[in-house]
Design an enzyme around this catalytic site. Structure first.
Site, PDB file in Angstrom:
ATOM      1  N   ARG A   1       0.808  -1.206   0.000  1.00 22.40           N
ATOM      2  CA  ARG A   1       0.000   0.000   0.000  1.00 22.40           C
ATOM      3  C   ARG A   1       0.847   1.263   0.000  1.00 22.40           C
ATOM      4  O   ARG A   1       0.465   2.277  -0.569  1.00 22.40           O
ATOM      5  CB  ARG A   1      -0.921   0.018   1.226  1.00 22.40           C
ATOM      6  CG  ARG A   1      -1.549   1.363   1.425  1.00 22.40           C
ATOM      7  CD  ARG A   1      -2.791   1.435   2.246  1.00 22.40           C
ATOM      8  NE  ARG A   1      -2.910   0.481   3.275  1.00 22.40           N
ATOM      9  CZ  ARG A   1      -3.809  -0.507   3.299  1.00 22.40           C
ATOM     10  NH1 ARG A   1      -4.634  -0.644   2.288  1.00 22.40           N
ATOM     11  NH2 ARG A   1      -3.872  -1.306   4.320  1.00 22.40           N
ATOM     12  N   TYR A   2       1.982   1.221   0.681  1.00 22.02           N
ATOM     13  CA  TYR A   2       2.839   2.398   0.805  1.00 22.02           C
ATOM     14  C   TYR A   2       3.997   2.275  -0.188  1.00 22.02           C
ATOM     15  O   TYR A   2       4.341   1.180  -0.604  1.00 22.02           O
ATOM     16  CB  TYR A   2       3.383   2.495   2.226  1.00 22.02           C
ATOM     17  CG  TYR A   2       2.323   2.674   3.285  1.00 22.02           C
ATOM     18  CD1 TYR A   2       1.661   3.889   3.425  1.00 22.02           C
ATOM     19  CD2 TYR A   2       1.988   1.636   4.147  1.00 22.02           C
ATOM     20  CE1 TYR A   2       0.698   4.059   4.402  1.00 22.02           C
ATOM     21  CE2 TYR A   2       1.034   1.795   5.139  1.00 22.02           C
ATOM     22  CZ  TYR A   2       0.388   3.018   5.263  1.00 22.02           C
ATOM     23  OH  TYR A   2      -0.560   3.183   6.224  1.00 22.02           O
ATOM     24  N   ARG A  30       7.383   0.170   1.512  1.00 23.56           N
ATOM     25  CA  ARG A  30       7.345  -0.931   2.478  1.00 23.56           C
ATOM     26  C   ARG A  30       6.111  -1.788   2.260  1.00 23.56           C
ATOM     27  O   ARG A  30       5.110  -1.307   1.725  1.00 23.56           O
ATOM     28  CB  ARG A  30       7.389  -0.391   3.915  1.00 23.56           C
ATOM     29  CG  ARG A  30       6.246   0.555   4.261  1.00 23.56           C
ATOM     30  CD  ARG A  30       6.702   1.475   5.395  1.00 23.56           C
ATOM     31  NE  ARG A  30       5.616   2.290   5.927  1.00 23.56           N
ATOM     32  CZ  ARG A  30       5.169   3.405   5.368  1.00 23.56           C
ATOM     33  NH1 ARG A  30       5.692   3.837   4.223  1.00 23.56           N
ATOM     34  NH2 ARG A  30       4.193   4.098   5.930  1.00 23.56           N
ATOM     35  N   CYS A  47      -2.770 -17.739  14.778  1.00 24.83           N
ATOM     36  CA  CYS A  47      -2.238 -17.002  15.926  1.00 24.83           C
ATOM     37  C   CYS A  47      -2.302 -17.910  17.155  1.00 24.83           C
ATOM     38  O   CYS A  47      -3.012 -18.917  17.154  1.00 24.83           O
ATOM     39  CB  CYS A  47      -3.056 -15.749  16.200  1.00 24.83           C
ATOM     40  SG  CYS A  47      -2.832 -14.448  14.974  1.00 24.83           S
ATOM     41  N   CYS A  67      -7.888 -12.411  18.822  1.00 21.63           N
ATOM     42  CA  CYS A  67      -8.469 -11.165  19.324  1.00 21.63           C
ATOM     43  C   CYS A  67      -9.824 -11.007  18.638  1.00 21.63           C
ATOM     44  O   CYS A  67      -9.902 -11.071  17.403  1.00 21.63           O
ATOM     45  CB  CYS A  67      -7.587  -9.981  18.962  1.00 21.63           C
ATOM     46  SG  CYS A  67      -5.850 -10.186  19.374  1.00 21.63           S
ATOM     47  N   CYS A 103     -10.211  -8.725  15.546  1.00 18.46           N
ATOM     48  CA  CYS A 103      -9.131  -8.889  14.557  1.00 18.46           C
ATOM     49  C   CYS A 103      -9.501  -8.278  13.209  1.00 18.46           C
ATOM     50  O   CYS A 103     -10.517  -8.620  12.616  1.00 18.46           O
ATOM     51  CB  CYS A 103      -8.801 -10.361  14.368  1.00 18.46           C
ATOM     52  SG  CYS A 103      -7.549 -10.647  13.088  1.00 18.46           S
ATOM     53  N   ARG A 141      -8.030  -8.827  10.502  1.00 20.23           N
ATOM     54  CA  ARG A 141      -7.829  -9.802   9.438  1.00 20.23           C
ATOM     55  C   ARG A 141      -8.628 -11.073   9.694  1.00 20.23           C
ATOM     56  O   ARG A 141      -8.244 -12.159   9.256  1.00 20.23           O
ATOM     57  CB  ARG A 141      -6.324 -10.094   9.324  1.00 20.23           C
ATOM     58  CG  ARG A 141      -5.795  -9.938   7.900  1.00 20.23           C
ATOM     59  CD  ARG A 141      -4.295  -9.816   7.850  1.00 20.23           C
ATOM     60  NE  ARG A 141      -3.896  -8.425   7.853  1.00 20.23           N
ATOM     61  CZ  ARG A 141      -2.857  -7.942   8.514  1.00 20.23           C
ATOM     62  NH1 ARG A 141      -2.098  -8.741   9.235  1.00 20.23           N
ATOM     63  NH2 ARG A 141      -2.587  -6.658   8.475  1.00 20.23           N
ATOM     64  N   ASP A 193     -10.650  -0.869  13.819  1.00 15.00           N
ATOM     65  CA  ASP A 193     -11.087  -0.947  12.424  1.00 15.00           C
ATOM     66  C   ASP A 193     -12.559  -1.337  12.340  1.00 15.00           C
ATOM     67  O   ASP A 193     -13.107  -1.946  13.252  1.00 15.00           O
ATOM     68  CB  ASP A 193     -10.245  -1.978  11.667  1.00 15.00           C
ATOM     69  CG  ASP A 193      -8.820  -1.488  11.431  1.00 15.00           C
ATOM     70  OD1 ASP A 193      -8.611  -0.265  11.402  1.00 15.00           O
ATOM     71  OD2 ASP A 193      -7.928  -2.346  11.282  1.00 15.00           O
ATOM     72  N   ASP A 208      -6.888   3.670  10.586  1.00 10.75           N
ATOM     73  CA  ASP A 208      -6.540   3.011   9.320  1.00 10.75           C
ATOM     74  C   ASP A 208      -7.756   3.211   8.418  1.00 10.75           C
ATOM     75  O   ASP A 208      -8.841   2.694   8.688  1.00 10.75           O
ATOM     76  CB  ASP A 208      -6.221   1.528   9.549  1.00 10.75           C
ATOM     77  CG  ASP A 208      -5.127   1.034   8.615  1.00 10.75           C
ATOM     78  OD1 ASP A 208      -5.045   1.567   7.484  1.00 10.75           O
ATOM     79  OD2 ASP A 208      -4.375   0.135   8.998  1.00 10.75           O
ATOM     80  N   LYS A 226      -2.790   4.330   7.201  1.00  9.12           N
ATOM     81  CA  LYS A 226      -2.917   4.877   8.557  1.00  9.12           C
ATOM     82  C   LYS A 226      -2.897   6.398   8.512  1.00  9.12           C
ATOM     83  O   LYS A 226      -1.968   6.983   7.952  1.00  9.12           O
ATOM     84  CB  LYS A 226      -1.768   4.377   9.421  1.00  9.12           C
ATOM     85  CG  LYS A 226      -1.749   2.871   9.577  1.00  9.12           C
ATOM     86  CD  LYS A 226      -0.497   2.427  10.316  1.00  9.12           C
ATOM     87  CE  LYS A 226      -0.422   0.924  10.436  1.00  9.12           C
ATOM     88  NZ  LYS A 226      -0.108   0.263   9.145  1.00  9.12           N
TER      89      LYS A 226
HETATM   90  C1  LIG Z   1       0.664  -0.707   9.027  1.00  6.89           C
HETATM   91  C2  LIG Z   1       1.133  -1.098   7.696  1.00  6.89           C
HETATM   92  C3  LIG Z   1       2.483  -0.939   7.341  1.00  6.89           C
HETATM   93  C4  LIG Z   1       3.516  -0.357   8.263  1.00  6.89           C
HETATM   94  O1  LIG Z   1       3.229   0.980   8.574  1.00  6.89           O
HETATM   95  P1  LIG Z   1       4.216   1.865   9.447  1.00  6.89           P
HETATM   96  O2  LIG Z   1       3.484   3.155   9.658  1.00  6.89           O
HETATM   97  O3  LIG Z   1       5.489   2.022   8.652  1.00  6.89           O
HETATM   98  O4  LIG Z   1       4.465   1.115  10.728  1.00  6.89           O
HETATM   99  C5  LIG Z   1       2.855  -1.314   6.060  1.00  6.89           C
HETATM  100  N1  LIG Z   1       1.964  -1.808   5.187  1.00  6.89           N
HETATM  101  C6  LIG Z   1       0.676  -1.966   5.509  1.00  6.89           C
HETATM  102  C7  LIG Z   1      -0.264  -2.492   4.486  1.00  6.89           C
HETATM  103  C8  LIG Z   1       0.218  -1.615   6.772  1.00  6.89           C
HETATM  104  O5  LIG Z   1      -1.079  -1.787   7.092  1.00  6.89           O
END
Ligand SMILES: *Cc1c(COP(=O)(O)O)cnc(C)c1O
Length: 395
Positions: free
Chosen positions: A138-139, A142, A151, A155, A158, A160, A319, A356, A363
């Site tokens: 998504r980002y 990363r 798990c 929770c 959850c 997911r 969420d 989120d 986020k």
């Molecule tokens: C939370 C998340 C991350 C990591 O986010 P940070 O703000 O860098 O901790 C990376 N990818 C996805 C899809 C996430 O939901």
């Protein structure tokens, strides 16, 4: 408004009668209901997994007079998100407190079968950002790298739950070779976050080989794992596991603690081992109604986390997962908590409150407003006490 809130906060400084004070110490849980089990079994994480509480009959034997909302909730859970609680974590439930913060996190209630119109199966839109099964990209720099759908315990809120525990037939199977290949082919990925399910359920050897392959990719600068194992199954945090993890520095760990009562002597011992391996630890809490949506509880939690060398990282607004309305708190409660921490206590103790974004926007930080007014030549700010200050801007 700020003065009023500040006065309320000052009036609410902790006192000895504070419920949060009662879990200030790192108390040992011990064997509790399982007093006849040998220590070697009790301290063995595989024994803990094998002996998880997963059925209504088991819960009723341990908690007589189970309320009907929970009995029906447990019956319903198998169609939504399985019931599983490690014996260790089950011992943390206060049988005399129907609102026990531990109980509410892991024992299903029939409210889980109610879905509000705005709730979703995949509230963060992960499936639509998944180029390869098991990867959420998504980002820009990363990714989330999912390694299992299991798990140690589940929770009830959850995010997911569509895939975790395989109660809905999602049938997730990680394809590690394809996932690693995706990372290799994407040089923009500098940060890989392993999650699931809980990655620390993998054996030491399997985890070692996976981390080794990811660590060997030139453009991957940073590895981390998101896990609740230190809380649900502290027996898993062995010296051998820590010896594996420390080979892949810079390596970070994110844990998930919601209430100070979860930070027991057993959990602290595990977190100490991780920290002694040079691994920075962050905590991600979820704001939950009648569990931790309260300033005194959150202050006690963040202080206790710092004593375990864990830095509060995120506080998540719950969420919009289907069937979670009974656990959801209002965003303004979260803002009040952050406002009550910021400036009043150690800066390291203040997590970032985030939503989120429903549907997959990532986020988004939400913060109390400290800017009173802003003009081209000056900005007016307020401090944590509600006093205002003027700061001149450079022309
Ligand atoms: C939370 C998340 C991350 C990591 O986010 P940070 O703000 O860098 O901790 C990376 N990818 C996805 C899809 C996430 O939901």
């Amino acid at each position: 408004m700020s003065n009023l809130i500040a006065e309320e906060i000052i009036a609410a400084e902790p006192s000895l009668s504070d419920p949060a004070e009662s879990c200030r110490d790192f108390e040992s849980v011990g064997k509790g209901y399982w007093s006849r089990v040998p220590d070697t079994d009790w301290n063995d994480w595989r024994w803990q997994l094998k002996n998880r509480i997963t059925t209504l009959e088991q819960i009723e034997a341990l908690l007589p007079d189970l309320p009907p909302e929970e009995r029906e909730g447990i019956r319903f859970a198998n169609r939504k998100l399985a019931l599983a609680i490690t014996p260790y974590f089950f011992n943390l439930i206060d049988p005399d407190d129907p609102l026990c913060p531990v109980r509410q996190q892991v024992i299903p209630r029939i409210d889980e079968s109610l879905t509000s119109p705005w709730e979703m199966r995949d509230p963060c839109g992960e499936d639509s950002h998944s180029p390869v099964p098991g990867i959420v990209h998504r980002y820009p720099d990363r990714i989330l790298f999912l390694v299992t759908d299991r798990c140690a315990a589940y929770c009830r809120y959850c995010t997911r739950s569509r895939m975790v525990s395989n109660a809905t037939g999602y049938d997730f199977h990680p394809e590690l070779d394809r996932q690693i290949d995706y990372v290799r082919r994407h040089p923009e990925i500098r940060d890989v976050l392993l999650s699931g399910g809980d990655p620390l359920l993998l054996s030491d050897g399997k985890l070692d080989r996976l981390l080794e392959r990811l660590h060997a990719i030139e453009h991957v600068e940073f590895l981390r794992i998101g896990t609740r194992i230190p809380v649900f199954l502290p027996q898993r945090i062995t010296d051998r596991l820590c010896a594996v993890l420390r080979r892949y520095h810079p390596f970070f760990l994110s844990v998930h603690v919601n209430h100070p009562v979860e930070l027991t002597a057993e959990v602290k011992a595990g977190l100490d081992r991780i920290a002694d391996a040079g691994i920075p630890i962050g905590n991600q809490s979820v704001l939950l109604r009648n569990v931790n949506d309260n300033l005194e509880i959150m202050r006690a939690l963040t202080h206790k986390l710092l004593r375990c060398r864990v830095r509060p990282y995120y506080l998540y607004q719950c969420d919009l997962i289907a069937g979670s309305a009974h656990l959801r708190s209002r965003i303004e409660r979260g803002l009040e908590i952050i406002e009550g921490l910021r400036g009043h206590t150690t800066g390291y103790a203040v997590p970032q409150f985030v939503v989120d974004a429903p549907g997959g926007g990532g986020k988004i930080p939400v913060n109390p407003e400290y800017v009173v007014s802003q003009e081209p030549d000056r900005i007016v700010l307020r401090n944590y006490e509600g006093r205002t200050f003027e700061y001149p801007e450079v022309p």
